[in-house]
Design an enzyme around this catalytic site. Structure first.
Site, PDB file in Angstrom:
ATOM      1  N   HIS A   1      15.174 -65.664  30.517  1.00 53.71           N
ATOM      2  CA  HIS A   1      13.960 -66.300  31.027  1.00 53.71           C
ATOM      3  C   HIS A   1      13.007 -66.730  29.916  1.00 53.71           C
ATOM      4  CE1 HIS A   1      13.491 -61.776  32.103  1.00 53.71           C
ATOM      5  NE2 HIS A   1      13.443 -61.933  30.805  1.00 53.71           N
TER       6      HIS A   1
ATOM      7  N   ASN B   1      41.089 -85.830   0.143  1.00 52.92           N
ATOM      8  CA  ASN B   1      42.214 -85.128   0.756  1.00 52.92           C
ATOM      9  C   ASN B   1      41.742 -84.522   2.082  1.00 52.92           C
ATOM     10  OD1 ASN B   1      44.143 -83.254   1.510  1.00 52.92           O
ATOM     11  ND2 ASN B   1      44.243 -82.229  -0.470  1.00 52.92           N
TER      12      ASN B   1
ATOM     13  N   LYS C   1       5.548 -53.468  12.480  1.00 49.41           N
ATOM     14  CA  LYS C   1       4.719 -52.259  12.535  1.00 49.41           C
ATOM     15  C   LYS C   1       3.238 -52.622  12.614  1.00 49.41           C
ATOM     16  CE  LYS C   1       5.804 -48.610  10.222  1.00 49.41           C
ATOM     17  NZ  LYS C   1       6.113 -47.639   9.135  1.00 49.41           N
TER      18      LYS C   1
ATOM     19  N   GLY D   1      45.612 -67.920  -1.972  1.00 48.70           N
ATOM     20  CA  GLY D   1      45.596 -69.357  -2.165  1.00 48.70           C
ATOM     21  C   GLY D   1      46.373 -70.111  -1.101  1.00 48.70           C
ATOM     22  N   THR D   2      46.068 -71.412  -1.005  1.00 44.75           N
ATOM     23  CA  THR D   2      46.715 -72.251   0.006  1.00 44.75           C
ATOM     24  C   THR D   2      48.206 -72.416  -0.262  1.00 44.75           C
ATOM     25  OG1 THR D   2      45.988 -74.180  -1.273  1.00 44.75           O
ATOM     26  CG2 THR D   2      44.629 -73.535   0.619  1.00 44.75           C
TER      27      THR D   2
END
Length: 411
Positions: free
Chosen positions: A308, A158, A401, A79-80
């Site tokens: 290219h 925020n 394929k 968490g922050t």
């Protein structure tokens, strides 16, 4: 005063670009998000503490010459608030906290006036953020995390820039973990709001939370439009350059190429012959855009080769990629509606024009086409003649394929 910048997360919504680099190291106008942030604050602070985790070595290596920067390892991303707490023993006074994935133009002067303050920004879709209600004298009286549209108290959110007093560490240490088991910085802010001790200051200039690939391109466009021309590389015959263009020393523009700014071409890159580099493009170090290839509104990371007859539009191409002849990124739907992008398993509306988001070390064969908004994981191989209309996971080998029928020719 010191600063803490939160840089430890993985940035999963930006996969595959963040599969092999921290989100703060994604380049905007030729330099990492984190470098833009540091430039905005370094004159205000004595020390900058970078809280690092995922791919920390790439941050440490890039900023090793900056004497103001020190590093704090957040071993587990809890968490922050937990990230801020990792810096407690280093911070002795008031301090700044900034998210490491934002980019902004305003000065932070006004938030420094208050003991505790949060920078705010007006946005078009505030329901995706933490939304703030302001009262008298810029005091914040409510903070709602991602409210429903009908519950929005304002369009002020925020902005992830904080000036806080040292006693916030005590609040963080006493918080109960959220439902996700994390210590959230916003919960500490709510405690300050309850005590009438948090102010909000609106940013008037550009601000962007770099959460999705199209946010990277949007911010890149914004900051490219502020560059001043400087051509230090080698320009060969019959090259057309218009608009503001930075061509670094060691770059080479070969004959009959056209460059329309704003564009940045980093050192060691080779463009042309007969290449077309359109506005809002950045070619990072040692890239190669060859004969009759066109790049528009894109970020091409270091050491990538588009030799290219290819077209790359509104895309982010990772490092060390190699595109076969006639590789094409489509970037527009027939109905002109926003391109849908799969983000963490859910379809998300992006913007009207969006090409491919391609990770590092991807190789394509000849005549490969990518539909708008597809993502290709790192270290993947895409065989010849493939039309890619779904995301491809990292370390994939994609091939077609088709059966080749050979018979004798009739007389």
């Amino acid at each position: 005063m010191d600063a803490i910048i939160l840089c430890a997360g993985k940035g999963t919504r930006l996969y595959p670009i963040t599969e092999s680099r921290p989100k703060p190291m994604i380049p905007i106008a030729g330099k990492p998000i984190l470098e833009h942030i540091i430039e905005k604050i370094e004159n205000y602070v004595e020390k900058i503490y970078l809280v690092v985790g995922f791919e920390k070595e790439k941050i440490i290596e890039y900023f090793k010459e900056n004497p103001k920067i020190e590093y704090i390892l957040q071993e587990k991303q809890l968490g922050t608030g937990h990230a801020v707490l990792t810096a407690k023993n280093f911070i002795k006074d008031d301090f700044l906290v900034l998210n490491g994935d934002i980019i902004f133009e305003d000065s932070i002067d006004e938030i420094l006036v208050y003991e505790n303050a949060v920078a705010l920004s007006k946005v078009g879709h505030p329901e995706n953020f933490g939304v703030v209600e302001l009262g008298y004298d810029n005091k914040i009286i409510n903070l709602l995390e991602k409210p429903k549209k009908e519950e929005l108290p304002s369009n002020l959110i925020n902005a992830g820039i904080y000036k806080l007093q040292n006693n916030v560490f005590d609040i963080l240490e006493n918080l109960v973990p959220s439902e996700r088991g994390e210590i959230e910085l916003t919960d500490a802010l709510k405690k300050l709001i309850e005590n009438g001790k948090l102010h909000g200051i609106e940013l008037n200039g550009y601000w962007n939370d770099i959460g999705h690939p199209w946010d990277v391109l949007s911010a890149n466009n914004r900051f490219l439009n502020k560059i001043i021309s400087k051509v230090s590389g080698k320009i060969e015959n019959n090259v057309s350059i218009t608009g503001n263009v930075i061509i670094e020393e060691g770059a080479v523009i070969k004959p009959n190429s056209v460059i329309e700014g704003p564009v940045i071409i980093k050192s060691g890159s080779i463009v042309g012959p007969l290449a077309y580099i359109r506005p809002n493009t950045v070619l990072m170090e040692n890239t190669f855009v060859g004969n009759s290839s066109e790049i528009k509104g894109s970020i091409i990371l270091e050491n990538t080769k588009i030799p290219h007859l290819s077209y790359v539009g509104d895309s982010i191409i990772g490092a060390n990629c190699n595109f076969g002849c006639n590789t094409i990124t489509a970037n527009l739907r027939f109905d002109d509606k926003p391109v849908m992008v799969n983000i963490k398993g859910k379809p998300v509306k992006s913007v009207r024009k969006l090409g491919a988001i391609i990770g590092d070390n991807v190789k394509t064969g000849i005549q490969v086409s990518f539909m708008p908004g597809v993502k290709i994981g790192s270290n993947s191989l895409i065989g010849a003649n493939c039309l890619i209309d779904n995301d491809i996971e990292q370390n994939s080998f994609v091939y077609k394929k088709d059966e080749l029928v050979i018979t004798k020719k009739r007389n």
